[in-house]
Motif scaffolding. Structure first.
Motif, short mmCIF file in Angstrom:
data_model
loop_
_atom_site.label_atom_id
_atom_site.label_comp_id
_atom_site.label_asym_id
_atom_site.label_seq_id
_atom_site.Cartn_x
_atom_site.Cartn_y
_atom_site.Cartn_z
N PRO A 20 0.43 -1.27 0.25
CA PRO A 20 -0.42 -0.42 -0.15
C PRO A 20 1.09 1.08 -0.13
O PRO A 20 0.31 2.88 -0.86
CB PRO A 20 -0.82 0.07 1.31
CG PRO A 20 -0.94 -1.18 1.84
CD PRO A 20 0.85 -2.28 0.90
N HIS A 78 2.98 1.41 -3.91
CA HIS A 78 2.52 1.38 -5.01
C HIS A 78 1.05 2.67 -4.36
O HIS A 78 0.08 2.80 -5.35
CB HIS A 78 1.50 0.18 -5.30
CG HIS A 78 2.55 -0.84 -5.64
ND1 HIS A 78 3.64 -0.71 -6.18
CD2 HIS A 78 3.33 -1.93 -5.17
CE1 HIS A 78 4.03 -1.78 -6.66
NE2 HIS A 78 3.52 -2.43 -5.79
N LEU A 90 -2.49 3.44 -7.07
CA LEU A 90 -4.04 2.69 -6.30
C LEU A 90 -5.16 3.57 -6.27
O LEU A 90 -5.85 3.27 -6.52
CB LEU A 90 -3.49 2.39 -5.07
CG LEU A 90 -2.56 0.60 -5.17
CD1 LEU A 90 -2.18 0.55 -3.75
CD2 LEU A 90 -3.00 -0.21 -6.07
N LEU A 101 -6.00 -0.63 -11.36
CA LEU A 101 -4.80 -1.05 -10.27
C LEU A 101 -5.52 -1.70 -8.83
O LEU A 101 -5.25 -1.85 -8.06
CB LEU A 101 -3.56 0.05 -10.05
CG LEU A 101 -2.38 -0.30 -11.30
CD1 LEU A 101 -1.72 0.16 -10.87
CD2 LEU A 101 -2.32 -1.55 -11.67
N ALA A 102 -6.69 -0.88 -8.69
CA ALA A 102 -7.34 -0.74 -6.96
C ALA A 102 -7.78 -1.76 -7.20
O ALA A 102 -8.30 -2.40 -6.63
CB ALA A 102 -7.80 0.57 -7.25
N HIS A 107 -5.51 -4.71 -6.62
CA HIS A 107 -4.93 -4.97 -5.71
C HIS A 107 -5.77 -5.74 -4.68
O HIS A 107 -5.29 -6.85 -3.63
CB HIS A 107 -4.71 -3.59 -5.06
CG HIS A 107 -4.30 -3.40 -3.57
ND1 HIS A 107 -2.82 -4.08 -3.64
CD2 HIS A 107 -4.96 -2.62 -2.65
CE1 HIS A 107 -2.93 -3.85 -1.68
NE2 HIS A 107 -3.90 -3.23 -1.41
N CYS A 160 -8.82 0.14 -0.05
CA CYS A 160 -8.32 0.41 -1.00
C CYS A 160 -9.52 0.97 -1.86
O CYS A 160 -9.08 1.44 -3.26
CB CYS A 160 -7.30 -0.72 -1.60
SG CYS A 160 -6.38 -0.25 -3.45
N GLN A 192 -11.17 3.91 -3.97
CA GLN A 192 -11.30 3.61 -5.30
C GLN A 192 -12.75 5.04 -5.86
O GLN A 192 -13.11 5.42 -6.55
CB GLN A 192 -10.64 2.51 -6.35
CG GLN A 192 -10.66 3.51 -7.68
CD GLN A 192 -9.73 4.32 -7.69
OE1 GLN A 192 -10.67 5.05 -8.64
NE2 GLN A 192 -8.48 4.39 -7.74
#
Length: 752
Positions: free
Chosen positions: A497, A500, A504, A510-511, A514, A561, A565
């Motif tokens: 976390p 990146h 993120l 990417l979120a 992850h 995460c 987003q």
């Protein structure tokens, strides 16, 4: 009676007379003695007076003369002693000069030390200072330096170094040109008289300079011979003996190895020391007088004390560390290295290079199990961190059929801990071993289809490999490896976390990846400890071998995460809709264009998200996420329109047109799968994922309906309209859409 009294008196008188007659001579004798004493006393007084007046004066004169003579004697004795020491100093200097001319260096050095001890004794005499002592000290210093110069010249002739330029001394090409020439090969005459190297080194020892010279030699030996032999596998020592010189040089042969094996390194270094011991180090050395403890040692022993610690550290760091096995199955082969280390140290002790008990070098070699565990754990953590800091967007597809199954572990009672499945077997074993007569769906406990980072898949493979390694290791190593695996996941929780963080936050895809990564890890952590519980050491079998406590943290990490987003996307949707001018006065062309643009931007954003999350998120998570974002847009539109106080017929038509755009194109953002024909199912289920979908459709009906149709839709609070809107909201819309007439009043009366 009177007669008797008279008789008694007569007897008494006779007795008194008798006693008196006896006492009288004694009294006369005493009187004579008194007269004699008085005469003697007068004589004593006369004698005393004579002594005080004559003898005492003569005695004082004699004592003074004696004291003066004594002091004179002490001065003469001191002068005689000083002269004797000066004579001894002079003799020592003369004999030193004679011995130096004859190159009898040990004798010359001893004479210098004799002169030095005489000078120190002269300087230590307090109250007796000579100006000559300063000159003698200067002379002694000059002669000592002269002696050291001659010894240095002889030493340089005996041990000649041919070294590469200092700027290039570290490379293999330059090291190969290093040579040591020892002109210590004795001739026939020298074999009888004794080797000159012994004379030179013993002279250095007598002067107390051997340590300095030997230290310089030892550092050159380490830098240009010993350390290169350890560092470069292709380097080989080469010896050559001629009539008057012995040459030690290098030759280089091709080697594919990055590091030399300890056995080869020990053989090379032992060869070097055997040569040095034969031609240089096997010399008994006499230490200075003040260093009594060092008497009787050899040059090899002194050199060993100076360089062994540094040489041992170099052997450990550049040789033994690299030889530690990376696999527990190779630990048994390491016995050869331990034996080689023992033989190496034994050989050095026989040459008197080493003394005492086991050194750090042998202790390190024998403690291979601990070093193996430490190295393995370090390698695991480094490999894990490299995977964590690699790119997230390189993904692999995970489907229920390809999930990591239980590895094929031996039976706990079999006792064979040496056979380990390969990593590929760990990740792709068949799950048939878990099946029983009562069968569940094969996908009941499987992770749904999604995409994860390839680095995370490799990370899980690394965890399985490490735990499998632990099952065949010693108890201590097993514990260390187990906790290294736990550290991998704790490191992931802290590193990813942070490392990146920016990507993120900015990149929705990417979120999502992850999020999948965290859920994938949590999915395996549920059973990872249980799979290996009965194959690990007893200490871990009592319940410590678990990873379940890490599961909530990983799930929370992934969700936080992804939700962050989602909040970013919601904010962008609301920001775009804020430019729709509250959907008011749609009969104004400019306002209508602004609202239409906002709607189009929201749909474009949702379609773009649908594409980047397509085939990445699990279908159910994808639909919930897209449904939540579409619901945010619809809720905002409904709220804005419901808040309008006046909606003309033209406004209503245009609002209906905008809403129809959302209804027609909104379901098209649901494309969780790459195949379009498979997405129709999820597009038809939009009301399931979008909470305000039916509310939005009821709003569209109101915008196009007359008063009676609205009342019918309300149906006394039991119709579909009542399920989506409150009575106050419906009345507000009626007041905004219709003019104030009796029909509107009647309709409003029915909405309650």
């Amino acid at each position: 009676l009177s007669y008797s009294v008279t008789a008694r008196q007569g007897e008494v008188c006779n007795m008194i007379n008798k006693k008196y007659n006896e006492f009288l001579p004694s009294m006369q004798s005493a009187e004579e003695l008194v007269s004699q004493v008085e005469g003697l006393s007068s004589n004593i007084d006369l004698l005393k007076a004579g002594i005080e007046n004559e003898v005492q004066r003569d005695l004082n004169v004699a004592v003074a003369e004696f004291t003066e003579l004594k002091q004179q004697l002490e001065r003469d004795t001191l002068v005689l002693s000083v002269l004797k020491k000066l004579q001894e100093f002079d003799i020592a200097i003369k004999e030193y000069n004679t011995a130096l001319l004859e190159k009898k260096y040990v004798a010359a050095a001893q004479q210098l030390e004799t002169a030095r001890s005489n000078l120190k004794m002269l300087e230590s005499r307090k109250g007796f200072e000579l100006k000559i002592l300063k000159a003698l000290g200067t002379e002694l210093t000059v002669q000592t330096q002269n002696m050291l110069y001659h010894l240095g010249e002889e030493w340089q002739k005996l041990a000649v170094w041919k070294l590469p330029p200092s700027k290039e001394s570290s490379s293999l090409e330059s090291v190969v040109h290093s040579e040591l020439h020892l002109h210590t090969v004795p001739s026939k005459e020298e074999e009888i008289a004794g080797p000159p190297v012994a004379s030179v080194l013993q002279a250095f020892a007598v002067l107390g300079e051997l340590h300095t010279k030997l230290k310089i030699f030892g550092q050159l030996l380490l830098k240009y011979i010993l350390k290169p032999l350890i560092s470069y596998p292709s380097l080989q020592p080469c010896t050559e003996e001629q009539s008057d010189v012995f040459i030690l040089r290098f030759k280089s042969k091709e080697s594919s190895l990055d590091h030399s094996s300890p056995v080869e390194v020990f053989d090379k270094i032992r060869l070097v020391f055997e040569v040095l011991h034969k031609y240089l180090l096997n010399v008994p050395v006499e230490q200075p007088v003040e260093d009594k403890k060092g008497c009787g040692v050899t040059l090899a022993e002194l050199l060993g004390d100076m360089i062994w610690e540094e040489l041992s550290d170099c052997l450990i760091q550049n040789c033994l560390v690299n030889s530690i096995p990376t696999n527990s199955s190779k630990l048994e082969q390491y016995i050869e290295v331990i034996k080689s280390t023992e033989e190496f140290e034994k050989a050095l002790k026989n040459m008197q290079f080493l003394k005492g008990d086991t050194t750090d070098l042998l202790k390190y070699a024998r403690n291979v199990n601990s070093h193996f565990a430490n190295k393995k754990c370090q390698d695991v953590i480094v490999a894990a961190r490299n995977l964590m800091t690699s790119e997230i967007h390189n993904t692999v597809k995970i489907i229920p059929d390809s999930c990591v199954a239980l590895p094929r572990l031996p039976d706990p009672g079999a006792g064979d801990r040496s056979k380990m499945p390969k990593a590929s077997e760990v990740l792709h074993n068949d799950m048939g071993n878990l099946e029983n007569k009562t069968k569940l769906s094969q996908y009941t406990f499987s992770l749904p289809t999604c995409r994860i980072s390839s680095s995370v898949e490799k990370l899980m493979e690394l965890a399985y490999q490490t735990l499998l390694e632990a099952t065949s290791s010693t108890d201590q190593c097993c514990i260390q490896l187990f906790y290294s695996v736990r550290n991998i996941f704790q490191l992931f929780y802290d590193v990813v976390p942070t490392y990146h963080k920016e990507n993120l936050q900015k990149l929705p895809q990417l979120a999502a990846i992850h999020h999948n990564n965290c859920m994938y890890i949590a999915h395996h952590l549920l059973t990872l400890g249980h799979q290996f519980r009965y194959r690990l050491t007893n200490i871990l079998c009592d319940g410590a071998a678990t990873f379940v406590d890490l599961v909530p943290g990983f799930r929370r990490l992934g969700m936080e995460c992804f939700l962050a987003q989602m909040r970013v996307q919601k904010g962008e949707i609301l920001e775009r809709l804020s430019s729709a001018r509250n959907f008011s006065n749609m009969d104004d062309e400019e306002n209508y264009c602004a609202a239409n643009k906002a709607i189009r931007q929201v749909l474009h954003q949702l379609k773009r998200l649908g594409k980047v999350w397509q085939d990445v998120l699990p279908v159910n998570v994808y639909c919930k996420a897209m449904g939540t974002l579409l619901n945010t847009a619809l809720t905002e539109i409904v709220t804005r329109i419901a808040a309008l106080e006046d909606i003309s017929a033209e406004d209503a038509d245009r609002l209906y047109s905008l809403c129809r755009t959302m209804v027609e194109e909104g379901p098209q953002v649901f494309t969780p799968l790459p195949e379009d024909d498979k997405n129709k199912k999820y597009q038809e289920e939009v009301p399931v994922y979008v909470q305000k979908w039916m509310t939005f459709k009821e709003l569209m009906i109101i915008l196009q309906a007359n008063l009676q149709e609205i009342v019918d839709q309300w149906a006394d609070g039991k119709g579909p309209l009542a399920a989506e809107f409150s009575a106050a909201e419906v009345k507000s819309l009626i007041r905004a859409l219709f003019q104030n007439t009796e029909r509107r009043a009647a309709a409003l009366a029915k909405i309650k």
